[in-house]
Design a protein around this motif. Structure first.
Motif, short mmCIF file in Angstrom:
data_model
loop_
_atom_site.label_atom_id
_atom_site.label_comp_id
_atom_site.label_asym_id
_atom_site.label_seq_id
_atom_site.Cartn_x
_atom_site.Cartn_y
_atom_site.Cartn_z
N LYS A 1 18.11 6.35 -25.73
CA LYS A 1 18.77 5.58 -26.32
C LYS A 1 19.15 4.33 -27.28
O LYS A 1 20.35 4.02 -28.01
N GLY A 2 18.64 3.92 -26.98
CA GLY A 2 19.27 2.13 -26.63
C GLY A 2 19.46 1.37 -26.79
O GLY A 2 19.95 0.28 -26.57
N HIS A 3 20.63 1.85 -25.60
CA HIS A 3 21.68 0.83 -24.53
C HIS A 3 20.41 0.25 -24.16
O HIS A 3 19.14 0.24 -23.75
N LYS A 4 20.98 -0.62 -23.80
CA LYS A 4 20.49 -2.24 -23.08
C LYS A 4 21.37 -2.84 -22.71
O LYS A 4 21.94 -2.83 -22.20
N PHE A 5 20.91 -4.09 -21.53
CA PHE A 5 21.56 -4.71 -20.94
C PHE A 5 21.66 -5.98 -21.87
O PHE A 5 21.22 -6.79 -22.23
N MET A 6 23.01 -6.29 -22.21
CA MET A 6 23.34 -7.70 -22.66
C MET A 6 23.62 -8.93 -22.43
O MET A 6 24.73 -8.82 -21.32
N PRO A 7 23.26 -9.72 -22.66
CA PRO A 7 23.45 -11.05 -21.63
C PRO A 7 24.68 -12.18 -22.40
O PRO A 7 24.40 -11.58 -23.72
N TYR A 8 25.75 -12.17 -21.84
CA TYR A 8 27.21 -13.32 -22.68
C TYR A 8 26.30 -14.30 -23.98
O TYR A 8 24.94 -15.06 -23.80
N ILE A 9 26.35 -14.15 -25.06
CA ILE A 9 26.29 -15.50 -26.03
C ILE A 9 27.19 -16.50 -26.18
O ILE A 9 27.99 -16.64 -26.47
N VAL A 10 26.50 -17.73 -26.23
CA VAL A 10 27.48 -19.23 -26.24
C VAL A 10 26.94 -19.34 -27.44
O VAL A 10 25.55 -20.69 -26.90
N VAL A 11 27.79 -19.88 -28.33
CA VAL A 11 27.00 -20.91 -29.34
C VAL A 11 28.25 -22.41 -29.36
O VAL A 11 29.53 -21.90 -29.45
N VAL A 12 27.32 -22.98 -29.75
CA VAL A 12 27.85 -24.38 -29.46
C VAL A 12 27.77 -25.04 -30.85
O VAL A 12 26.67 -25.21 -31.03
N ILE A 13 28.56 -25.58 -31.49
CA ILE A 13 28.37 -26.42 -32.48
C ILE A 13 29.29 -27.63 -32.64
O ILE A 13 30.07 -27.95 -32.58
N ASP A 14 27.72 -28.67 -32.75
CA ASP A 14 28.37 -30.26 -31.91
C ASP A 14 29.60 -30.63 -32.94
O ASP A 14 30.34 -31.11 -33.16
N GLU A 15 29.02 -31.28 -34.68
CA GLU A 15 29.46 -31.99 -35.49
C GLU A 15 30.25 -30.51 -36.80
O GLU A 15 29.54 -30.45 -37.86
N PHE A 16 30.77 -29.64 -36.45
CA PHE A 16 31.54 -28.84 -37.68
C PHE A 16 32.04 -29.12 -38.09
O PHE A 16 31.81 -28.92 -40.06
N GLY A 17 32.68 -30.38 -38.67
CA GLY A 17 32.97 -30.89 -39.79
C GLY A 17 32.09 -31.27 -41.01
O GLY A 17 32.15 -30.63 -42.29
N ASP A 18 30.34 -31.31 -40.15
CA ASP A 18 29.47 -31.93 -41.44
C ASP A 18 29.32 -30.41 -42.22
O ASP A 18 28.80 -30.86 -43.37
N LEU A 19 29.46 -29.26 -41.46
CA LEU A 19 28.92 -28.21 -42.29
C LEU A 19 30.07 -27.83 -42.82
O LEU A 19 30.05 -27.02 -43.91
N ILE A 20 31.29 -27.81 -42.47
CA ILE A 20 31.71 -27.33 -43.43
C ILE A 20 31.97 -28.03 -45.24
O ILE A 20 32.50 -27.41 -45.93
N MET A 21 32.35 -29.22 -44.48
CA MET A 21 31.45 -30.68 -46.02
C MET A 21 31.10 -30.14 -47.26
O MET A 21 30.75 -30.20 -48.16
N THR A 22 29.82 -29.01 -46.13
CA THR A 22 28.50 -29.33 -46.70
C THR A 22 28.20 -27.68 -47.14
O THR A 22 27.49 -27.77 -48.50
N ALA A 23 29.21 -26.58 -46.41
CA ALA A 23 28.68 -24.51 -46.97
C ALA A 23 30.24 -24.70 -46.98
O ALA A 23 29.89 -23.51 -47.55
N GLY A 24 30.83 -25.45 -46.33
CA GLY A 24 32.69 -24.42 -46.54
C GLY A 24 32.61 -23.27 -46.07
O GLY A 24 32.11 -23.20 -45.62
#
Length: 829
Positions: free
Chosen positions: A598-621
């Motif tokens: 029925k679609g159930h599966k074991f879910m691993p934790y997902i850790v998202v690490v963004i190193d330079e967030f300021g550069d992304l904001i300046m580029t993509a807003g």
């Protein structure tokens, strides 16, 4: 004067030397804590273990010749100058083998050099063996084997020149045999062996239960037919006898009613024994003797048909309780966690160095400065940490806290310190804290943090070990409860080391099946070292499988949108399972209470690490900020957690939306107080001393921590250790993001007019009405991102509404009136 004398006496008591120092043994104790000495002793034990094993093996063939020489040694023969001893290890090897194998434990004496071998590996830090457990296991194995070989095996081979169990085994076996006899001795040895196997592995109990169950091979759910003994004998030659014991059928052997699987009932008197005679695949025959009464009806035969059992379908339901729990680690069951010997150990690591001269000097200067401004204190206490010393002062009655707080610069001038920080008052205490940097600062190594009992015995879901506090205690937090982390600080103050410390602690604690990491690295060099473990821990979109570390801004947008899709899909699974968080969902899935079909599966934790967030904001807003805010608001319950870092802690980078959804924050040293307020909503980060000195905030008051130092070669060794092991075929695959906002523009040639953007007609009318072919105009009017506006402009060029691009100049508008535009739009539709 009396108070001052009393205070000096108290200080003199605290400075009294310890017992080891008073008798001159402090240096002697430090000698045995030297790592080089441990390694040398380990090498010696390694050589001794190899020597003994070689001598024991040689004793099997040379023991009979050497034994006569050992028992009647002439002067000078032990020197073995003429080669009297035949043992490969000389006279010492012959003597050692004769003593341990003939006099003591026989063949089981091999356990002694094996244990010495393990001790040597532990001292040389080549293998972290649990010596206490190994000692008891090998000792029990040696004693048991010695007695067993002496009593049961040696009598079979009487011509051997020594008893296989040795003198100890023969003596112990004879003594036990005198008490309980040979059968009792055999029973005792079997029981000891079983207890040992149970101690080593709990699977022994399951195996014993299966062996002791005599009816484990009998099939279940056999239909029943009760007939007379004549029919039973007629059918006795058809099929062999198969008897089944089903607890659901035979609940009570004295019950008057027997319930069968097909809901048929047979009434049998409890005092009439029913004797099973024969059974085949179709029926079970029971002979019922007649009652001995006046009305004996021996000629009456009872034939009760139990009905025909329906054949079971192949897809019958499985009894979940009888299935073993699901093991998410089974795909990589041979995976080994990184070892601590991959991390560097510093000589200054451990308890901080305490310079009493420096402490007394700082104490006197603090007291003098406060008194010079009319501030009296009643007591002062110093707590020395790795890099900071906390002086807790108790002001005299009637002194305002604000007066002490305003003297911060004067105290720093008097101490000639890099920067001090006043905590007025310390939460939970009736004192005021003054944090002063140490003249000699200790390096807090990652090895000392991960080797601590607090980290080793931690039950956190995502433990992040950061360093040590002022009180020299290991500081760690659970990212699963944080649930998202904001890291900020000036350039070169320790942000990259802090991110590596977090990732290192997660790699040491989590299995690849339990956690996945999404790495965003706009600078392209910070996380490249983790590329080697892409098939173990990293997650990415299918087209990014070859290079899962994201460096392109457009790919960052797609990845964040993909994580939003993953988040929504996980919430649907939680809703279908009736659970509220990923921990309970996974526990239910492991217990096999959720159907994978029925679609159930074991879910691993997902850790998202963004190193330079300021550069992304300046580029993509907004294209970057909106999915991050959505993930930060909802993804906690489904196990997706974010860590973003920036070196520009300004309000246009760390907006109110980001701050509201990132309650856990780490601030390294910043250049000015306004940046500290942006990160922590308070001052203090500008007074840090740098080099890993940080403030951790999650709640009311920040905690000062010295971040653990993990160097790039250490991180590389850890990744190489993991990369050499078996991994998955590819990185963890994230779902495809929805087509629409955030799609990367591929130029007018790649524009697809069969899948027009929903804003295509509005954008065309805007361009024709303004007669200005500008991407920025579409951005401003419709409040969309640059990528989507560029894709609209490509579709307008493909449709013939605007011309080709000419650098930064606006495009030429080819349609001059709205009537021509509507005709063109009707053709495109």
């Amino acid at each position: 004067m009396a108070k001052k004398t009393t205070r000096n006496n108290r200080n003199s008591k605290t400075q009294a030397p310890s017992l080891m120092e008073s008798i001159g043994l402090s240096n002697f104790k430090q000698i045995f804590q030297n790592e080089r000495l441990h390694f040398v002793i380990g090498m010696l034990l390694f050589a001794v273990s190899v020597f003994l094993i070689w001598a024991f093996i040689s004793y099997f063939t040379t023991g009979q010749v050497d034994q006569s020489i050992i028992e009647d040694t002439n002067p000078g023969e032990m020197a073995n100058q003429n080669g009297e001893f035949q043992n490969a290890c000389g006279s010492l090897g012959a003597k050692s083998a004769y003593y341990f194998m003939s006099h003591c434990f026989g063949v089981s004496a091999f356990c002694i050099p094996v244990f010495l071998f393990l001790v040597s590996l532990r001292l040389m830090k080549a293998y972290q063996a649990k010596l206490i457990k190994w000692f008891f296991c090998l000792m029990l194995l040696m004693l048991w084997t010695s007695v067993s070989l002496a009593m049961f095996v040696s009598p079979i081979v009487p011509d051997l020149h020594f008893n296989l169990g040795g003198g100890h085994g023969l003596w112990a076996g004879k003594m036990i045999e005198g008490f309980v006899g040979m059968p009792g001795l055999a029973a005792i040895m079997i029981c000891i062996a079983l207890l040992f196997l149970i101690y080593v592995s709990s699977e022994t109990i399951i195996i014993l239960r299966k062996v002791l169950n005599p009816l484990r091979l009998i099939p279940k759910n056999v239909p029943f037919t009760i007939s007379s003994s004549a029919e039973a004998h007629d059918n006795s030659n058809d099929e062999p006898l198969h008897i089944v014991e089903d607890p659901e059928v035979f609940d009570d052997p004295m019950s008057e009613t027997v319930e069968f699987k097909d809901d048929s009932f047979v009434s049998v008197e409890p005092d009439i024994p029913a004797t099973p005679v024969v059974a085949n695949d179709d029926e079970f025959v029971v002979q019922v003797p007649a009652q001995e009464d006046d009305n004996n009806n021996d000629d009456i035969i009872i034939d009760v048909n139990a009905g025909t059992a329906e054949d079971k379908a192949e897809g019958a339901l499985v009894n979940i309780e009888e299935m073993e729990p699901y093991d998410p680690k089974r795909d990589l069951e041979n995976y080994h966690y990184p070892t601590l010997d991959l991390l560097k150990v510093y000589e200054s690591d451990g308890k901080p160095y305490i310079d009493m001269e420096e402490q007394n000097r700082n104490k006197n200067r603090i007291v003098d400065v406060l008194r010079s401004f009319g501030v009296e204190i009643s007591s002062i206490k110093a707590t020395v940490g790795p890099t900071i010393t906390l002086y807790e002062i108790t002001p005299a009655s009637g002194v305002k806290i604000s007066r002490i707080r305003n003297l911060e610069d004067d105290i720093a001038l008097s101490l000639a310190a890099l920067g001090i920080r006043i905590i007025a008052p310390i939460p939970g205490k009736g004192t005021i804290g003054i944090e002063v940097p140490n003249a000699k600062q200790n390096i807090v190594s990652m090895e000392s943090i991960l080797n601590s009992k607090k980290f080793q015995e931690s039950t956190m879901e995502l433990p992040c070990a950061m360093g040590k506090t002022i009180t020299n205690e290991v500081f760690m937090f659970d990212l699963a409860k944080a649930p998202h982390l904001l890291v900020a600080g000036a350039t070169g103050q320790g942000k990259s080391v802090g991110l590596n410390a977090i990732l290192t602690s997660l790699l040491y604690k989590k299995h690849p099946a339990e956690m996945k990491i999404v790495l965003v690295d706009p600078k392209m060099v910070e996380f490249s070292i983790y590329r080697s473990i892409s098939k173990h821990f990293l997650a990415a979109l299918p087209e990014q499988a070859d290079d899962p570390i994201i460096t392109d801004t457009s790919k960052v947008v797609r990845t964040l949108q993909s994580l939003c899709v993953e988040m929504d899909a996980r919430y649907e699974l939680l809703m279908a399972a009736g659970e509220r968080n990923i921990k309970d969902y996974n526990r239910k899935f492991i217990a096999r209470k959720l159907n994978p079909e029925k679609g159930h599966k074991f879910m691993p934790y997902i850790v998202v690490v963004i190193d330079e967030f300021g550069d992304l904001i300046m580029t993509a807003g907004k294209e970057i900020e909106l999915p991050i805010a959505r993930i930060a608001q909802k993804a906690r319950a489904v196990g997706i957690h974010m860590i973003i870092a920036t070196q520009r802690p300004t309000t246009n980078i760390i907006t109110g939306t980001i701050k509201a959804n990132f309650p856990a924050r780490i601030a390294f040293k910043v250049s000015q107080g306004i940046d500290s307020k942006t990160i922590l909503d308070r001052m203090g980060a500008q007074q840090l001393i740098g080099r890993g000195d940080m403030l951790y905030l999650q709640g009311n008051d920040p905690i000062r921590v010295q971040c653990a130092f993990v160097d790039t070669p250490e991180v590389d060794d850890i990744n190489q250790f993991i990369a050499k092991q078996q991994g998955y075929l590819a990185p963890y695959e994230l779902p495809e993001p929805p087509v629409g906002d955030g799609e990367e523009s591929g130029g007018a040639n790649d524009a697809d007019l069969t899948h027009l953007d929903p804003m295509f007609e509005d954008a065309a009318r805007l361009i024709v009405g303004c007669q200005q072919g500008s991407t920025s105009l579409i951005q401003r009017k419709f409040a969309i991102g640059y990528n989507r506006a560029g894709r609209l402009m490509d579709q307008l060029e493909k449709a013939g509404i605007v011309g080709a691009a000419h650098g930064s100049k606006p495009r030429e508008v080819l349609i001059k009136d709205e009537v021509s535009l509507e005709n063109l739009l009707s053709q495109i539709r």
